[in-house]
Design a protein around this motif. Structure first.
Motif, PDB file in Angstrom:
ATOM      1  N   THR A 506       0.735  -1.233  -0.028  1.00  0.00           N
ATOM      2  CA  THR A 506      -0.024   0.079   0.193  1.00  0.00           C
ATOM      3  C   THR A 506       0.963   1.147  -0.064  1.00  0.00           C
ATOM      4  N   ARG A 507       1.883   1.366   0.641  1.00  0.00           N
ATOM      5  CA  ARG A 507       2.776   2.412   1.014  1.00  0.00           C
ATOM      6  C   ARG A 507       3.579   2.826  -0.600  1.00  0.00           C
ATOM      7  N   ASN A 508       3.805   1.353  -1.149  1.00  0.00           N
ATOM      8  CA  ASN A 508       4.499   1.680  -2.361  1.00  0.00           C
ATOM      9  C   ASN A 508       3.746   2.040  -3.295  1.00  0.00           C
ATOM     10  N   ARG A 509       2.393   1.670  -3.323  1.00  0.00           N
ATOM     11  CA  ARG A 509       1.632   2.401  -4.281  1.00  0.00           C
ATOM     12  C   ARG A 509       1.252   3.582  -4.132  1.00  0.00           C
ATOM     13  N   ILE A 510       1.193   4.191  -2.878  1.00  0.00           N
ATOM     14  CA  ILE A 510       0.954   5.551  -2.588  1.00  0.00           C
ATOM     15  C   ILE A 510       2.237   6.315  -3.115  1.00  0.00           C
ATOM     16  N   LEU A 511       3.264   5.668  -2.914  1.00  0.00           N
ATOM     17  CA  LEU A 511       4.391   6.444  -3.063  1.00  0.00           C
ATOM     18  C   LEU A 511       4.496   6.659  -4.622  1.00  0.00           C
ATOM     19  N   SER A 517       2.406  11.876  -9.853  1.00  0.00           N
ATOM     20  CA  SER A 517       1.880  13.112  -9.782  1.00  0.00           C
ATOM     21  C   SER A 517       2.929  14.209  -9.888  1.00  0.00           C
ATOM     22  N   SER A 518       3.920  13.781  -9.073  1.00  0.00           N
ATOM     23  CA  SER A 518       5.056  14.999  -8.960  1.00  0.00           C
ATOM     24  C   SER A 518       5.488  15.101 -10.320  1.00  0.00           C
ATOM     25  N   PHE A 519       5.456  14.006 -10.916  1.00  0.00           N
ATOM     26  CA  PHE A 519       6.516  14.100 -12.359  1.00  0.00           C
ATOM     27  C   PHE A 519       5.390  14.735 -13.373  1.00  0.00           C
ATOM     28  N   VAL A 520       4.221  14.501 -13.434  1.00  0.00           N
ATOM     29  CA  VAL A 520       3.361  15.286 -14.199  1.00  0.00           C
ATOM     30  C   VAL A 520       3.248  16.778 -13.733  1.00  0.00           C
ATOM     31  N   VAL A 522       5.719  18.447 -12.267  1.00  0.00           N
ATOM     32  CA  VAL A 522       6.819  19.203 -12.718  1.00  0.00           C
ATOM     33  C   VAL A 522       6.786  19.377 -14.086  1.00  0.00           C
ATOM     34  N   GLY A 523       6.191  18.507 -15.111  1.00  0.00           N
ATOM     35  CA  GLY A 523       6.210  18.476 -16.559  1.00  0.00           C
ATOM     36  C   GLY A 523       5.410  19.454 -16.856  1.00  0.00           C
ATOM     37  N   VAL A 524       4.212  19.681 -16.241  1.00  0.00           N
ATOM     38  CA  VAL A 524       3.045  20.666 -16.577  1.00  0.00           C
ATOM     39  C   VAL A 524       3.496  22.021 -16.191  1.00  0.00           C
ATOM     40  N   LEU A 525       4.040  22.222 -15.182  1.00  0.00           N
ATOM     41  CA  LEU A 525       4.771  23.420 -14.647  1.00  0.00           C
ATOM     42  C   LEU A 525       5.965  23.817 -15.679  1.00  0.00           C
ATOM     43  N   THR A 526       6.766  22.990 -16.062  1.00  0.00           N
ATOM     44  CA  THR A 526       7.605  23.349 -17.002  1.00  0.00           C
ATOM     45  C   THR A 526       7.174  23.940 -18.213  1.00  0.00           C
ATOM     46  N   ALA A 527       6.110  22.979 -18.793  1.00  0.00           N
ATOM     47  CA  ALA A 527       5.316  23.543 -19.813  1.00  0.00           C
ATOM     48  C   ALA A 527       4.773  24.803 -20.031  1.00  0.00           C
ATOM     49  N   VAL A 528       4.307  25.192 -18.401  1.00  0.00           N
ATOM     50  CA  VAL A 528       3.592  26.409 -18.661  1.00  0.00           C
ATOM     51  C   VAL A 528       4.439  27.475 -18.516  1.00  0.00           C
ATOM     52  N   ALA A 529       5.595  27.258 -17.792  1.00  0.00           N
ATOM     53  CA  ALA A 529       6.667  28.095 -17.841  1.00  0.00           C
ATOM     54  C   ALA A 529       7.286  28.762 -19.069  1.00  0.00           C
ATOM     55  N   VAL A 530       7.445  27.633 -19.973  1.00  0.00           N
ATOM     56  CA  VAL A 530       7.823  27.834 -21.335  1.00  0.00           C
ATOM     57  C   VAL A 530       6.911  28.350 -22.201  1.00  0.00           C
ATOM     58  N   GLY A 531       5.514  27.823 -21.924  1.00  0.00           N
ATOM     59  CA  GLY A 531       4.578  28.924 -22.958  1.00  0.00           C
ATOM     60  C   GLY A 531       4.188  30.186 -22.346  1.00  0.00           C
ATOM     61  N   ILE A 532       4.542  30.476 -21.127  1.00  0.00           N
ATOM     62  CA  ILE A 532       4.472  31.951 -20.695  1.00  0.00           C
ATOM     63  C   ILE A 532       5.622  32.778 -21.339  1.00  0.00           C
ATOM     64  N   SER A 533       6.798  32.143 -21.279  1.00  0.00           N
ATOM     65  CA  SER A 533       7.893  32.799 -21.903  1.00  0.00           C
ATOM     66  C   SER A 533       7.623  32.796 -23.616  1.00  0.00           C
TER      67      SER A 533
END
Length: 537
Positions: A506-511, A517-520, A522-533
């Motif tokens: 259970t802990r491994n699935r949550i992790l 989620s963190s990867f997504v 970070v990726g969305v945040l990076t894409a948004v930053a590039v789009g803003i630029s």
């Protein structure tokens, strides 16, 4: 072949190891990469934005064809544009623009005027646009200005374009007017020189009138006529002298007769040569001459004249004798003596009168001959000096023709230059015309935040890879079965899979969900930053 297969196997194992390393240590790659990207991206927004306004100016050719009006401006357009650029980017002009638009207000407290001018020169960009078919022909140029305010950038660019347009009009008009003024001064000098040449030629022709080359034919004709007249005068003089000899002989005979009559009054006209005999002699001489010569011959005319005079003399004598007879009868004077004396005196008086006239004629003929000889000498002198006058006149004419040619050329150039100057004053010549007015920039020209963001992303990836590789090197962990054979020389018999409890699973699935989620995120945040630029940078 065996070596190549071994190398391929080693490369496959290496990539698999790095993939396993990335799977087990994702955060060692993601966190450094995202951190570096976020730091660089954030720093790009801290840099001051600079806006660039640009205008396109077309080099428009003169509106009147060159075959009708040739422009006075013949220099290269690029050189003229460089000269205008130096004028417009001069310290005085730029200081005026800086004060007009209140540029670099923050920098004025710490920068001098010269430093502000250098700063503005760096912010001004001029780009030449050439014809694609002819690379040397300049068809347009661009003017751009960089500023922290888009409105200021637009206003300054418009002002700079106006300065270039006005400077071009001023320079062209000034050069054209200077050219016309120069030609005017040269034309005035040429006019004075031509006038002086005309005066010299006129004075020369007046001074040597009759000796000029163009008068040679008339001088020859006049000289020929004078020589003919001289010949005629000399012949007439010879005839007059012959007549003089004849009259003197007749006068001598008449005086002898008169003296005899006075000595012997009873003798009437006792003379070896009477008028009747002279008439007879002249008639015989005329008959002889007409048989040889024509009526126009001088001897024939002379003899005929002498005969007429002698006949007239005889008529006068007969009339005088008759008149004397009447007078003698009325006065009762001795008829014979008086009549004889009158017969002797009347011819003598007539001959003396004829002799006097003959002497006057001889004097006139001699005077006329002297005048003709003097005139012939004068015309011969003219003909002798004609070659010298011709050379002198040729020198004067050569200078005069050169001055006139120079004057006509300058006159044509002055008229052409005046037309070109009028064309420039009416702004019909070559001029600059704004094709694209200065735009109001919507996005900053610098810094290029999109480029900076992409560079930061690339730098973050490199940094993450370096952290990941460093972690794999420092922690000697075995991830593949083939690596076990390298560490332990005993062959692997069996693999034990990982065994987890329910809580661990259970802990491994949550992790795992958190990591995804963190990867997504970070990726969305990076894409948004590039789009803003991209959209706002």
């Amino acid at each position: 072949m065996h070596e190549e297969s071994t190398e391929l196997e080693e490369q496959r194992i290496s990539w698999q190891r790095y993939w396993r390393l990335l799977q087990h240590h994702k955060w060692w790659f993601v966190l450094p990469a995202f951190s570096v990207f976020l730091a660089v991206w954030s720093a790009s927004w801290l840099l001051p934005a600079t806006y660039r306004s640009e205008t396109l100016i077309l080099v428009e050719q003169q509106k009147v064809p060159d075959q009708y009006v040739v422009s006075n401006i013949a220099d290269d357009l690029q050189q003229r544009l460089q000269s205008m650029t130096q004028q417009i980017l001069s310290r005085t002009r730029l200081i005026s623009v800086i004060n007009q638009f209140d540029l670099y207000s923050k920098e004025r407290t710490r920068l001098t005027e010269d430093e502000l001018v250098d700063r503005m020169r760096k912010d001004i960009q001029i780009e030449l646009v050439r014809d694609s078919s002819r690379a040397r022909d300049l068809t347009a140029f661009k003017i751009a200005y960089l500023s922290i305010s888009p409105q200021t950038a637009q206003s300054v660019t418009s002002q700079l374009s106006s300065l270039f347009i006005n400077e071009n009009l001023r320079v062209r008009q000034e050069r054209s007017e200077n050219t016309t003024a120069f030609l005017e001064s040269e034309l005035e000098q040429a006019r004075q020189s031509l006038g002086a040449q005309e005066v010299r030629v006129r004075e020369f022709k007046s001074r040597y009138l009759g000796e000029l080359p163009g008068q040679t034919q008339s001088n020859v004709q006049i000289l020929s006529g004078l020589q003919t007249r001289l010949q005629q005068e000399m012949e007439a003089l010879a005839h007059a002298k012959q007549q003089k000899v004849y009259l003197e002989s007749m006068l001598s005979q008449l005086r002898s007769v008169e003296a005899g009559i006075r000595a012997n009054p009873s003798t009437v006209m006792a003379s070896p040569l009477t008028l009747d005999q002279e008439i007879e002699r002249l008639r015989n001489q005329l008959t002889e001459l007409t048989s040889k010569y024509s009526e126009e011959h001088p001897d024939v005319q002379k003899t005929r004249t002498q005969l007429a005079k002698t006949l007239q003399l005889k008529q006068q004598r007969d009339a005088q004798v008759a008149e004397a007879a009447k007078s003698a009868a009325s006065t009762e004077m001795p008829a014979v003596g008086s009549l004889a004396e009158l017969q002797a005196m009347s011819p003598r008086l007539n001959v003396e009168s004829e002799l006097k006239a003959n002497r006057a004629e001889i004097d006139n003929r001699e005077r006329s001959i002297r005048d003709l000889e003097h005139q012939i000498e004068s015309y011969q002198g003219r003909l002798n000096t004609t070659p010298l006058r011709e050379q002198q006149l040729a020198d004067l004419t050569r200078d005069y023709d050169q001055s006139r040619k120079n004057y006509e050329q300058l006159l044509a150039k002055r008229d052409q230059s005046s037309m070109a100057t009028t064309l420039e004053r009416r702004q019909q010549g070559e001029q600059f015309r704004v094709i694209d007015p200065a735009n109001l920039p919507q996005k900053p020209y610098s810094p290029n935040r999109l480029k900076i963001a992409l560079v930061g992303l690339l730098a973050g990836i490199v940094c993450g890879v370096m952290f990941l590789v460093t972690n794999g090197v420092l922690h000697n962990v075995v991830y593949l079965r083939d690596e076990v054979n390298d560490v332990v020389e005993v062959p692997v018999i069996v693999e034990i899979p990982p065994l987890f409890t329910v809580e661990q699973e259970t802990r491994n699935r949550i992790l795992l969900r958190f990591q995804r989620s963190s990867f997504v995120f970070v990726g969305v945040l990076t894409a948004v930053a590039v789009g803003i630029s991209f959209y706002f940078g």
